[in-house]
Design a protein around this motif. Sequence first.
Motif: not given
Length: 262
Positions: A138-143, A145-148, A246-253, A256-260
């Motif tokens: 799980m990319p750090a930025d996605l993690r 966002a989920i914890q936030l 998840v990170a790819k589609y989350y970034g598109e939605a 805020r693009p997420i780096e792996p």
Amino acid sequence: MRPTWIRKFVEYVPKNASALTGTARFRATEIAAERADEDVVKQGFYFLPKLKFPAVEGGVSPVLSARQFSYMYNVVHRDIVEQLNRHTIGSEFEGHTLEAVIRASAFDATKNAVHTPACEHFNYCFFYHSLRPWGTPMPADLREAIQLQYGSGESAEKRIQSLFLRAASTLQSRSGWVYLVWVDSGKLDVVPFEQGTTPLASDVTPLLCMSVNESTYGLDYSLATAEGGLEPYTKNFFKGCNWLLVAKYYGEATGRPIEPTL
């Protein structure tokens, strides 16, 4: 054109001339086109997706065995695709994209014969994309966002896993899907979808999908237990899920693009 007629046609080509010159060449091209059209009709406009890893031969460790995945892909999903082609060929939906068919047939009971297999075809395809043997990190930025949104009391993976299991348990018939989605109001959500429905008919963006159909996991997990094998299946799904998707589609939605995570 009958084969005997084709032979007679070729016999009339002038001496020392190629059988594939002039009219003969055109007719050979026409025959090839007819055969190509026949192949398309046999296959249908919709077809089983090409997988990004050899799941049919090797399964998806540790989620599904090769036997289980092959049954789901080659029997259950294939039948759905055949139904979809059967109900769209010659109809107003022929030649349209899957998303267009789903949206155009939604909320119209007279179009259920098209809408249901179209939704199921989309769901299976998205489910395959949601899987990777032994998962992806799980990319750090996605993690973050989920914890936030859900708090940091437990890991982001465990939090989403528990929400998936809870949502799956609401599907009493053990048929349907659970999606992690991005809602236009600006938040994540975990939503169960009954069989024959899909997030595309709603104003949400699908990010991750888990099949809750017994035909997906019934060969690998004991359906005789109190929870019908759902809990160990869900646990293993999150060991083999594709967080990079998840990170790819989350970034598109979110824009805020997420780096792996390396």
